[in-house]
Design an enzyme around this catalytic site. Sequence first.
Site, PDB file in Angstrom:
ATOM      1  N   ASP A  32       0.854  -1.184   0.000  1.00  0.00           N
ATOM      2  CA  ASP A  32       0.000   0.000   0.000  1.00  0.00           C
ATOM      3  C   ASP A  32       0.895   1.240   0.000  1.00  0.00           C
ATOM      4  OD1 ASP A  32      -3.216   0.494   0.976  1.00  0.00           O
ATOM      5  OD2 ASP A  32      -1.832   2.187   1.104  1.00  0.00           O
ATOM      6  N   ILE A  33       0.493   2.259  -0.775  1.00  0.00           N
ATOM      7  CA  ILE A  33       1.284   3.495  -0.892  1.00  0.00           C
ATOM      8  C   ILE A  33       1.279   4.282   0.421  1.00  0.00           C
ATOM      9  CG2 ILE A  33      -0.526   5.084  -1.707  1.00  0.00           C
ATOM     10  CD1 ILE A  33       1.422   5.969  -3.914  1.00  0.00           C
ATOM     11  N   ASN A  87     -12.842  -3.471   2.583  1.00  0.00           N
ATOM     12  CA  ASN A  87     -13.784  -2.354   2.707  1.00  0.00           C
ATOM     13  C   ASN A  87     -14.733  -2.407   1.508  1.00  0.00           C
ATOM     14  OD1 ASN A  87     -12.377  -1.488   4.958  1.00  0.00           O
ATOM     15  ND2 ASN A  87     -11.032  -0.150   3.770  1.00  0.00           N
ATOM     16  N   GLY A  93     -15.476   3.002   4.022  1.00  0.00           N
ATOM     17  CA  GLY A  93     -14.087   3.419   3.835  1.00  0.00           C
ATOM     18  C   GLY A  93     -13.468   3.000   2.518  1.00  0.00           C
ATOM     19  N   GLN A  94     -14.257   2.395   1.610  1.00  0.00           N
ATOM     20  CA  GLN A  94     -13.677   2.030   0.312  1.00  0.00           C
ATOM     21  C   GLN A  94     -13.435   3.294  -0.511  1.00  0.00           C
ATOM     22  OE1 GLN A  94     -15.981  -0.732  -2.115  1.00  0.00           O
ATOM     23  NE2 GLN A  94     -14.294  -0.994  -3.571  1.00  0.00           N
ATOM     24  N   HIS A 100     -10.390  -5.338  -3.711  1.00  0.00           N
ATOM     25  CA  HIS A 100      -9.064  -5.581  -3.135  1.00  0.00           C
ATOM     26  C   HIS A 100      -9.203  -5.946  -1.673  1.00  0.00           C
ATOM     27  CE1 HIS A 100      -9.957  -1.307  -2.527  1.00  0.00           C
ATOM     28  NE2 HIS A 100      -9.270  -1.391  -1.403  1.00  0.00           N
ATOM     29  N   HIS A 102      -6.982  -5.958   2.082  1.00  0.00           N
ATOM     30  CA  HIS A 102      -5.834  -5.398   2.804  1.00  0.00           C
ATOM     31  C   HIS A 102      -5.281  -6.485   3.726  1.00  0.00           C
ATOM     32  CE1 HIS A 102      -6.906  -0.995   2.207  1.00  0.00           C
ATOM     33  NE2 HIS A 102      -8.065  -1.563   1.923  1.00  0.00           N
TER      34      HIS A 102
HETATM   35  P1  5GP Z   1      -9.719   1.244   0.314  1.00  0.00           P
HETATM   36  O1  5GP Z   1      -9.758   2.524   1.112  1.00  0.00           O
HETATM   37  O2  5GP Z   1     -10.443   1.416  -1.007  1.00  0.00           O
HETATM   38  O3  5GP Z   1     -10.149   0.026   1.062  1.00  0.00           O
HETATM   39  O4  5GP Z   1      -8.185   1.002   0.009  1.00  0.00           O
HETATM   40  C1  5GP Z   1      -7.485   1.624  -1.032  1.00  0.00           C
HETATM   41  C2  5GP Z   1      -6.038   1.604  -0.659  1.00  0.00           C
HETATM   42  O5  5GP Z   1      -5.291   1.856  -1.830  1.00  0.00           O
HETATM   43  C3  5GP Z   1      -5.635   2.676   0.362  1.00  0.00           C
HETATM   44  O6  5GP Z   1      -5.103   2.064   1.521  1.00  0.00           O
HETATM   45  C4  5GP Z   1      -4.609   3.533  -0.379  1.00  0.00           C
HETATM   46  O7  5GP Z   1      -3.535   3.963   0.437  1.00  0.00           O
HETATM   47  C5  5GP Z   1      -4.146   2.598  -1.508  1.00  0.00           C
HETATM   48  N1  5GP Z   1      -3.731   3.274  -2.732  1.00  0.00           N
HETATM   49  C6  5GP Z   1      -4.399   4.268  -3.381  1.00  0.00           C
HETATM   50  N2  5GP Z   1      -3.736   4.624  -4.485  1.00  0.00           N
HETATM   51  C7  5GP Z   1      -2.630   3.830  -4.542  1.00  0.00           C
HETATM   52  C8  5GP Z   1      -1.554   3.738  -5.469  1.00  0.00           C
HETATM   53  O8  5GP Z   1      -1.458   4.448  -6.474  1.00  0.00           O
HETATM   54  N3  5GP Z   1      -0.586   2.812  -5.212  1.00  0.00           N
HETATM   55  C9  5GP Z   1      -0.642   2.007  -4.108  1.00  0.00           C
HETATM   56  N4  5GP Z   1       0.352   1.132  -3.949  1.00  0.00           N
HETATM   57  N5  5GP Z   1      -1.659   2.058  -3.211  1.00  0.00           N
HETATM   58  C10 5GP Z   1      -2.629   2.974  -3.434  1.00  0.00           C
END
Ligand code: 5GP
Length: 110
Positions: A32-33, A87, A93-94, A100, A102
Amino acid sequence: MTNQDCIFCKIISGEIPAKLIAESEHAIAFNDIDPKQAIHVLVVPREHHGNIAELAFANPPALVDLIQLGSKVASDVSTGSFRFTFNTGSEAGQTVFHAHGHILSKTPKA
Ligand code: 5GP
Ligand code: ZN
């Protein structure tokens, strides 16, 4: 099955770089970034589906493959104590609408 505006589709195609950890027939795993714990790996199906529930109904073998890949990564990089979360929906929180999981762990393997 891709979405041209989707950031995870762009990572899968190589258009956007990511630190790849592992891959399988149906999924890839990358860091994750913006890590929320010592270990924070995203496990992402190669096919574009909006969330994990949509993936489950559209392509069950890909869902199983994703869970197996995430479980292998988690046992490789952590002590075996981890969360595997999905999520689903913006109120939960998505923020990226490509399914995906985590992998989150406070306990990296020494
Ligand atoms: P969500 O909030 O949808 O469950 O998770 C999305 C995740 O993707 C977040 O934890 C966010 O930090 C990660 N993310 C968003 N953009 C990027 C990206 O460009 N590269 C990487 N490696 N992670 C990303
Ligand atoms: Zn996508």
